[in-house]
Design a protein around this motif. Structure first.
Motif, PDB file in Angstrom:
ATOM      1  N   ALA A 189      -9.962   2.638 -11.588  1.00 12.01           N
ATOM      2  CA  ALA A 189      -9.241   1.693 -10.727  1.00 12.01           C
ATOM      3  C   ALA A 189      -7.874   1.357 -11.328  1.00 12.01           C
ATOM      4  N   ILE A 190      -7.826   1.213 -12.659  1.00 13.73           N
ATOM      5  CA  ILE A 190      -6.554   0.934 -13.335  1.00 13.73           C
ATOM      6  C   ILE A 190      -5.580   2.081 -13.101  1.00 13.73           C
ATOM      7  N   ALA A 191      -6.074   3.305 -13.222  1.00 12.33           N
ATOM      8  CA  ALA A 191      -5.220   4.482 -13.054  1.00 12.33           C
ATOM      9  C   ALA A 191      -4.613   4.517 -11.655  1.00 12.33           C
ATOM     10  N   ILE A 192      -5.435   4.196 -10.653  1.00 12.16           N
ATOM     11  CA  ILE A 192      -4.934   4.228  -9.260  1.00 12.16           C
ATOM     12  C   ILE A 192      -3.862   3.168  -9.047  1.00 12.16           C
ATOM     13  N   ILE A 193      -4.087   1.957  -9.585  1.00 11.33           N
ATOM     14  CA  ILE A 193      -3.095   0.879  -9.428  1.00 11.33           C
ATOM     15  C   ILE A 193      -1.810   1.226 -10.166  1.00 11.33           C
ATOM     16  N   MET A 194      -1.939   1.796 -11.365  1.00  7.67           N
ATOM     17  CA  MET A 194      -0.747   2.208 -12.110  1.00  7.67           C
ATOM     18  C   MET A 194       0.030   3.278 -11.351  1.00  7.67           C
ATOM     19  N   GLU A 195      -0.693   4.145 -10.664  1.00 11.41           N
ATOM     20  CA  GLU A 195      -0.047   5.208  -9.882  1.00 11.41           C
ATOM     21  C   GLU A 195       0.736   4.611  -8.706  1.00 11.41           C
ATOM     22  N   GLY A 196       0.247   3.453  -8.214  1.00 13.60           N
ATOM     23  CA  GLY A 196       0.924   2.807  -7.067  1.00 13.60           C
ATOM     24  C   GLY A 196       2.094   1.939  -7.477  1.00 13.60           C
ATOM     25  N   ARG A 197       2.450   1.908  -8.748  1.00 14.71           N
ATOM     26  CA  ARG A 197       3.558   1.095  -9.236  1.00 14.71           C
ATOM     27  C   ARG A 197       4.869   1.538  -8.594  1.00 14.71           C
ATOM     28  N   GLY A 198       5.584   0.627  -7.936  1.00 15.89           N
ATOM     29  CA  GLY A 198       6.851   0.953  -7.292  1.00 15.89           C
ATOM     30  C   GLY A 198       6.689   1.577  -5.926  1.00 15.89           C
ATOM     31  N   LYS A 199       5.471   1.905  -5.539  1.00 17.35           N
ATOM     32  CA  LYS A 199       5.213   2.450  -4.200  1.00 17.35           C
ATOM     33  C   LYS A 199       4.415   1.430  -3.388  1.00 17.35           C
ATOM     34  N   HIS A 200       3.146   1.307  -3.806  1.00 19.35           N
ATOM     35  CA  HIS A 200       2.307   0.329  -3.112  1.00 19.35           C
ATOM     36  C   HIS A 200       2.565  -1.085  -3.648  1.00 19.35           C
ATOM     37  N   PHE A 201       2.740  -1.176  -4.953  1.00 20.20           N
ATOM     38  CA  PHE A 201       2.777  -2.487  -5.594  1.00 20.20           C
ATOM     39  C   PHE A 201       4.124  -2.795  -6.261  1.00 20.20           C
ATOM     40  N   ASP A 202       4.391  -4.090  -6.387  1.00 19.21           N
ATOM     41  CA  ASP A 202       5.558  -4.583  -7.127  1.00 19.21           C
ATOM     42  C   ASP A 202       5.427  -4.113  -8.575  1.00 19.21           C
ATOM     43  N   PRO A 203       6.425  -3.425  -9.133  1.00 23.44           N
ATOM     44  CA  PRO A 203       6.338  -2.927 -10.512  1.00 23.44           C
ATOM     45  C   PRO A 203       6.056  -4.026 -11.532  1.00 23.44           C
ATOM     46  N   ASP A 204       6.673  -5.189 -11.358  1.00 27.69           N
ATOM     47  CA  ASP A 204       6.453  -6.275 -12.309  1.00 27.69           C
ATOM     48  C   ASP A 204       5.017  -6.795 -12.257  1.00 27.69           C
TER      49      ASP A 204
END
Length: 444
Positions: free
Chosen positions: A408-423
């Motif tokens: 789950a961590i890997a998927i969220i990290m992959e979404g950084r700047g796309k799905h999710f706010d990088p900060d």
């Protein structure tokens, strides 16, 4: 006690015995040292009288009696004023000493008259009488009830001394007596008014203090009552949130503790970002508390989604997914309608609207329902997006099995700047173990 509690009457006293005792304690505390100092002043003045008289009449032996009798009496009085008895009964003691000094002074003046000096029957005698009366009523600082006794005693002693000095000249005695009594009345009147003013000041101060204490107590009671009412309102808000969030659980049984977990996830992210320059102004303690309370309402709109779609065990088709996406606007509109019914804006409901509407928006603008991108997405919704996705990945749903924490961590990290706010993703990466702990604590 009101300031008018001391009527303008000859007997200076307050109606209540306890209040009168309080005044006497106050008077004692203020005037005791003052009275001691006045004895020193009296000694200085008597010494001054002796020196002036000695310069004017160097051969007048009677003048020495001032130093031999009057001065020692005041000196003894001053020394005695430091004893325990004198401290407790200082007004009686001081009044007695001043009357004794007056008696000696009038005797000395008679002796000076006998040596053809400026004594009792001269202006010096009258001046000494006036000074002793004003000393008794004003300078010494004793209460009027003590001063009047000493003052009358001084008056009678002076009258007796005049009788001795004038002999059988009754007319002259009456003449002097008229002026003496007039001066006595003036000194006594000033002394009476002095204590009346002191009593009025005491009454005013006491009333002010009592009022301040009353207001202080009332403020404490008011603060307690406000705190109780505030707590009651907060409890009612919390109960309302839980009740509304439970509506979703009645429709979607497999979400379980999803509400509790996402609440804690959001709060953990918010606390991590509190010191971040881009979030510090928003993520104050009060706002974090509002976020925690609002988070359970993020999926409230699912109550409007048909069971055939909400509980479908497989993947939704495009048409079904479009219907599912409406849960964001349904939730937002339901909360907005509640606010409209209330006729006011409620902080936690305003935040809940943001979360309900925007938690499926994506950083790159590909989310729904409005396709917001970047900082146009409310901070509350950005935090909720990470919390909601992590929980969806790590828990079992009707359409999928639970995923491992690391995956789950890997998927969220992959979404950084796309799905999710990088900060927000960076904050998540720093506290993944805290997320693991929350997931374990509220596991279904």
């Amino acid at each position: 006690m009101q300031p008018d509690a001391l009527p303008l009457r000859p007997i200076l006293s307050f109606p209540g015995a306890a209040y009168e005792e309080a005044f006497v304690r106050y008077y004692h505390g203020f005037y005791y040292r003052y009275a001691q100092a006045s004895l020193v002043v009296g000694m200085v003045l008597i010494l001054g009288d002796f020196l002036v008289d000695h310069l004017a009449f160097p051969n007048g032996t009677a003048n020495l009696y001032r130093v031999q009798f009057c001065l020692p009496i005041l000196g003894i009085g001053f020394a005695y004023s430091f004893t325990d008895f004198a401290r407790r009964h200082w007004q009686l003691v001081m009044s007695g000493f001043i009357a004794t000094v007056a008696c000696c002074t009038f005797w000395v003046l008679l002796k000076i008259d006998g040596q053809d000096g400026m004594g009792l029957t001269s202006w010096v005698g009258m001046l000494n009488f006036v000074f002793l009366e004003f000393y008794c009523f004003v300078i010494l600082g004793v209460q009027f009830r003590y001063a009047i006794v000493s003052g009358v005693a001084i008056l009678l002693m002076f009258e007796a001394a005049m009788q001795v000095a004038l002999g059988n000249d009754f007319g002259m005695f009456c003449y002097w007596s008229f002026h003496v009594i007039t001066l006595f009345i003036l000194a006594a009147g000033i002394g009476w008014w002095r204590e009346y003013a002191v009593r009025m000041d005491f009454a005013t101060q006491t009333t002010l203090k009592a009022t301040q204490e009353f207001l202080k107590d009332q403020n404490v009671l008011l603060e307690i009552e406000v705190e109780k009412r505030t707590r009651s309102i907060q409890d009612a808000q919390d109960a309302t949130i839980v009740t509304l969030a439970s509506l979703v659980e009645t429709r979607d049984h497999e979400t379980g503790n999803h509400i509790r977990r996402t609440q804690d996830y959001v709060r953990a992210l918010a606390r991590r970002l509190q010191a971040h320059p881009g979030f510090a102004d928003y993520l104050v303690e009060r706002q974090i508390d509002i976020l925690f309370k609002s988070a359970p309402l993020h999926d409230i709109g699912k109550v409007g989604i048909p069971d055939s779609i909400l509980l479908k065990p497989g993947k939704l088709d495009p048409k079904e997914f479009e219907i599912m996406k409406t849960h964001t606007t349904l939730g937002h509109n339901a909360i907005e309608n509640a606010e409209r019914q209330l006729g006011m804006t409620v902080e936690f409901l305003a935040c809940a609207k943001e979360i309900a509407l925007g938690h499926h928006e994506k950083w790159d603008g590909s989310g729904y329902p409005a396709g917001l991108a970047g900082s146009r997405i409310p901070i509350s919704a950005r935090l909720m997006a990470v919390a909601d996705v992590y929980d969806a990945l790590t828990t079992r749903r009707v359409y999928k099995d639970a995923m491992g924490h690391d995956e789950a961590i890997a998927i969220i990290m992959e979404g950084r700047g796309k799905h999710f706010d990088p900060d927000v993703v960076d904050a998540f990466a720093a506290i993944t173990e805290e997320f693991r702990g929350i997931a374990g604590r509220y596991a279904d």
